[in-house]
Write a protein that holds these residues in place. Sequence first.
Motif, short mmCIF file in Angstrom:
data_model
loop_
_atom_site.label_atom_id
_atom_site.label_comp_id
_atom_site.label_asym_id
_atom_site.label_seq_id
_atom_site.Cartn_x
_atom_site.Cartn_y
_atom_site.Cartn_z
N GLU A 101 0.94 -1.32 -0.15
CA GLU A 101 0.16 0.04 -0.09
C GLU A 101 0.69 1.29 0.13
N LYS B 18 1.78 2.10 -3.43
CA LYS B 18 0.94 2.64 -4.10
C LYS B 18 1.00 4.16 -3.85
N HIS B 19 0.98 4.63 -2.48
CA HIS B 19 0.68 5.90 -2.11
C HIS B 19 2.13 6.78 -2.70
N LYS B 20 3.20 6.12 -2.90
CA LYS B 20 4.37 6.89 -3.17
C LYS B 20 4.07 7.10 -4.73
N ILE B 21 3.34 6.36 -5.57
CA ILE B 21 3.14 6.80 -6.95
C ILE B 21 2.00 7.71 -7.02
N VAL B 22 1.11 7.80 -6.15
CA VAL B 22 0.04 8.72 -6.11
C VAL B 22 0.52 9.97 -5.79
N LYS B 23 1.48 10.01 -4.55
CA LYS B 23 2.18 11.44 -4.30
C LYS B 23 3.16 11.76 -5.40
N ASN C 204 2.57 11.51 -8.68
CA ASN C 204 1.68 12.24 -9.58
C ASN C 204 1.07 13.52 -9.33
N GLU C 205 0.74 13.84 -7.85
CA GLU C 205 0.52 14.98 -7.40
C GLU C 205 1.56 16.13 -7.55
#
Length: 168
Positions: free
Chosen positions: A145, A148-153, A155-156
Amino acid sequence: MKAIVSIIMGSTSDLPVMEKAAAFLDEMDIPFEMNALSAHRTPREVEEFAAGAAERGVRIIIAGAGMAAALPGVIAAGTTLPVIGVPIKGMLDGLDAMLSIVQMPPGIPVATMGVNGALNAAILAAEMLALSDDNLASRLKAYKEGLKHKIVKANEDLKQVRYKNKVN
């Protein structure tokens, strides 16, 4: 505490690669041991290690080697434990080591990671162990998880990067 994973490397020059496996196993609270053994320079010791690993409580072996990369295969030939091979980049950008590890004869399997893939070797070892350890399975789930959060961040963060013709 007894080691359930063994990290073996052909020499301590492989430590900068193999320590990624050690760090992950540490993070997952998996007891491990770490040793240098050479299929060519210490063949008797490799044979003794492979033959005695299961009796000592080891359940999975991660073996890193470069160039001829015989170590993972020699270990696999001497045990019924799963062996995960890590080709170490050296000559030919590690392709020589990868091909040596992946081309095992029938009956002597070695799960082979990409060149310098010690972290993935440790993750695979943890996944194998997690089949019978719900707490470890939970820690692995949290780890993934986090990926996943590293990639979401990321992209932000990329949204803040400006170019004249960038539309997002």
